[in-house]
Design an enzyme around this catalytic site. Sequence first.
Site, mmCIF file in Angstrom:
data_model
loop_
_atom_site.group_PDB
_atom_site.id
_atom_site.type_symbol
_atom_site.label_atom_id
_atom_site.label_comp_id
_atom_site.label_asym_id
_atom_site.label_seq_id
_atom_site.Cartn_x
_atom_site.Cartn_y
_atom_site.Cartn_z
ATOM 1 N N LYS A 184 0.755 -1.274 -0.074
ATOM 2 C CA LYS A 184 -0.086 -0.256 0.066
ATOM 3 C C LYS A 184 0.694 1.389 0.017
ATOM 4 O O LYS A 184 2.123 1.334 0.319
ATOM 5 C CB LYS A 184 -1.077 -0.054 1.378
ATOM 6 C CG LYS A 184 -2.190 0.875 1.121
ATOM 7 C CD LYS A 184 -3.361 -0.221 0.350
ATOM 8 C CE LYS A 184 -4.667 0.460 0.599
ATOM 9 N NZ LYS A 184 -5.535 -0.428 -0.012
HETATM 10 P P1 NAD Z 1 -13.124 7.399 -1.971
HETATM 11 O O1 NAD Z 1 -12.383 8.267 -1.809
HETATM 12 O O2 NAD Z 1 -14.024 6.935 -3.364
HETATM 13 O O3 NAD Z 1 -14.621 7.563 -0.802
HETATM 14 C C1 NAD Z 1 -14.336 7.777 0.436
HETATM 15 C C2 NAD Z 1 -15.471 8.229 1.088
HETATM 16 O O4 NAD Z 1 -15.277 8.445 2.311
HETATM 17 C C3 NAD Z 1 -16.102 9.816 0.475
HETATM 18 O O5 NAD Z 1 -17.500 9.744 0.485
HETATM 19 C C4 NAD Z 1 -15.728 10.471 1.741
HETATM 20 O O6 NAD Z 1 -16.427 11.567 1.860
HETATM 21 C C5 NAD Z 1 -15.919 9.653 2.996
HETATM 22 N N1 NAD Z 1 -15.044 10.165 4.001
HETATM 23 C C6 NAD Z 1 -14.011 10.516 4.080
HETATM 24 N N2 NAD Z 1 -13.452 10.780 5.396
HETATM 25 C C7 NAD Z 1 -14.719 10.452 6.118
HETATM 26 C C8 NAD Z 1 -14.838 10.591 7.458
HETATM 27 N N3 NAD Z 1 -13.958 11.324 8.338
HETATM 28 N N4 NAD Z 1 -16.245 10.520 8.024
HETATM 29 C C9 NAD Z 1 -17.118 9.852 7.033
HETATM 30 N N5 NAD Z 1 -16.823 9.730 5.741
HETATM 31 C C10 NAD Z 1 -15.657 10.092 5.256
HETATM 32 O O7 NAD Z 1 -12.841 5.891 -1.330
HETATM 33 P P2 NAD Z 1 -13.231 4.372 -1.839
HETATM 34 O O8 NAD Z 1 -12.378 3.965 -2.789
HETATM 35 O O9 NAD Z 1 -14.592 4.359 -1.659
HETATM 36 O O10 NAD Z 1 -12.593 3.711 -0.138
HETATM 37 C C11 NAD Z 1 -13.525 3.375 0.893
HETATM 38 C C12 NAD Z 1 -12.910 2.687 1.853
HETATM 39 O O11 NAD Z 1 -12.936 1.429 1.071
HETATM 40 C C13 NAD Z 1 -11.159 2.903 2.185
HETATM 41 O O12 NAD Z 1 -11.260 2.250 3.594
HETATM 42 C C14 NAD Z 1 -10.684 2.032 1.326
HETATM 43 O O13 NAD Z 1 -9.370 1.472 1.916
HETATM 44 C C15 NAD Z 1 -11.291 0.795 1.247
HETATM 45 N N6 NAD Z 1 -11.343 0.053 -0.023
HETATM 46 C C16 NAD Z 1 -11.318 0.496 -1.293
HETATM 47 C C17 NAD Z 1 -11.300 -0.177 -2.486
HETATM 48 C C18 NAD Z 1 -11.352 0.351 -3.891
HETATM 49 O O14 NAD Z 1 -11.459 -0.564 -4.882
HETATM 50 N N7 NAD Z 1 -11.530 1.387 -4.062
HETATM 51 C C19 NAD Z 1 -10.863 -1.617 -2.223
HETATM 52 C C20 NAD Z 1 -10.902 -2.224 -1.010
HETATM 53 C C21 NAD Z 1 -11.088 -1.445 0.114
#
Ligand code: NAD
Length: 516
Positions: A184
């Site tokens: 990561k």
């Molecule tokens: P993203 O950037 O597309 O979205 C993140 C969301 O979280 C946004 O809506 C943002 O407003 C919200 N957010 C940020 N800080 C916040 C807070 N303090 N309180 C409430 N909401 C908050 O990110 P994503 O790709 O959707 O990833 C979200 C989670 O899923 C992360 O933990 C990431 O590691 C995990 N994840 C993502 C993927 C992927 O393929 N994108 C895969 C596995 C895990």
Amino acid sequence: MPDQEVFMRVPPPTPKRTVYTDAMQIFHRAADVIGLAPRVRLELEEPDYEHIFYITTKLKDRLVPLAPDQAREFGDLPATKLRNPDGLEPLADGNYILNGRALLGSDVSIRGGHLRLSEGGVYKLVPGESRRFKAYRVQHNQARGPYKGGIRYHHEVSLDLFKALAAEMTWKTAIVEIPFGGAKGGIQIDPRQYGKEEIEAITLRFMYKLKRLIGPEVDIPAPDVGTNPEVMGLLFRQYSDGENERHTLRGVVTGKDIRIGGSEGRVKATGRGVAFCIEDYYAEKGTSVHGKTFLVQGFGNVGSNVAEILHSMGARLLAVNDAEGTIYNGDGIDVPALISYVQDPKNLKRSVFGFPGAQRINKKDLFEIQADLLIPAALGGEITAEIAERLKVRLIAEGANGPTTPEADKIITRRCIDLIPDIIANAGGVTVSYYEWIQNKRMEAWSEAEVNRKLEFGMKRNWRIIRDISRNVPRQTEMHDSRRFCIGKEVDMRCAAMILALKRIEAHYQLEGFSQ
Ligand code: NAD
């Protein structure tokens, strides 16, 4: 002669509690339960490599709005009408990036470095400065294949966080049986405060420094919080620029746009994977997702896609919290309308806040809403002990990485709230990243239906193995075989998922041995 025992009895220093030590608690618990081989444990409890480096860039000029009382001083300043308003790029913090072309051919009135835009507002012209950013890449383990993991652009990142997330990738890739390890990385930056061209320059410079550390057979980045297919395209370009056999390098990043070698189904894959687990959870109970109510925290890639898929299966979204606020509608939120609202280019913060089809509530109230399930899909550590005590849901499906603190975890177990842990729930993204990598290697393009079919099999098969480990029901069905992994006693779901990962990784060390 010194007494050896005296030296032995000196207690080891108590390690400082960090997001990494918190995340690794479950590793140690599962390692104890299965009696993981001591050397394998040492190999896994710290990453193979921790890279920290710095990148610099020259920022663009900005227009920074003046507070109303300061703006009054410029009441008589003639307005500047821009001929080419496209040269102004609005940022989420209220500033504008001022591209030189914005002023070309315009009648400009500047006083003391300030100008008034004809659309309203007085702005201070701030010349672009050079800035330095801290960047990371943690490569946790490669026993099962090349390092694999996302690139995060976020202002709150740290080495400990990336260590935790890289280790999670090692567990996740083992759980979904894809031949990768874990990594990561990313940049300490709030991407919403920078313009498109600035993000491009920062991304290119990041890959300029990262290039020697990664490769399609070494370490393969993907999108995570704050990055997207566009950023992956830039990373690919910078990695492969000028290379003779450029086409063979396409698998150096996954999560690319499908027009440049991305996979059908990748964008929605993480959300879809969460939904497959939830679907199987209810199917096993003899019911279905239809008619269930759910809450989502985070409405980015993962949150919005899982919400859309569950909505299409007949579930009702009651409330959403994101970084800007929380919304609620007891009759159910219109998910497609909410997605359009969030993705509207005018919604600079990409937030659910202000959505007309729901009322505003406080963030803390989200966690007290009665619903069938909660999907944390924002950042880590959001479900604290205090929140876990107040939850009124029956199931938590962890879309985010590490959303639940160790204290909250114990409360969730005590309160008999069911759990689909992150390392299986959100593994759909990396699974389809693997499909993308294979397609790139073979120069193929699979249909979305094919990708989703394989993903469904991969997710449900391994989720069932985890469920069997948890209940200690070793069995073989057409879809899965849990006999090798059950340990002769019942364990909680989080521990069961980690046991599956550790047993699969340990097999590599047992059967291949250690390089010397
Ligand atoms: P993203 O950037 O597309 O979205 C993140 C969301 O979280 C946004 O809506 C943002 O407003 C919200 N957010 C940020 N800080 C916040 C807070 N303090 N309180 C409430 N909401 C908050 O990110 P994503 O790709 O959707 O990833 C979200 C989670 O899923 C992360 O933990 C990431 O590691 C995990 N994840 C993502 C993927 C992927 O393929 N994108 C895969 C596995 C895990």
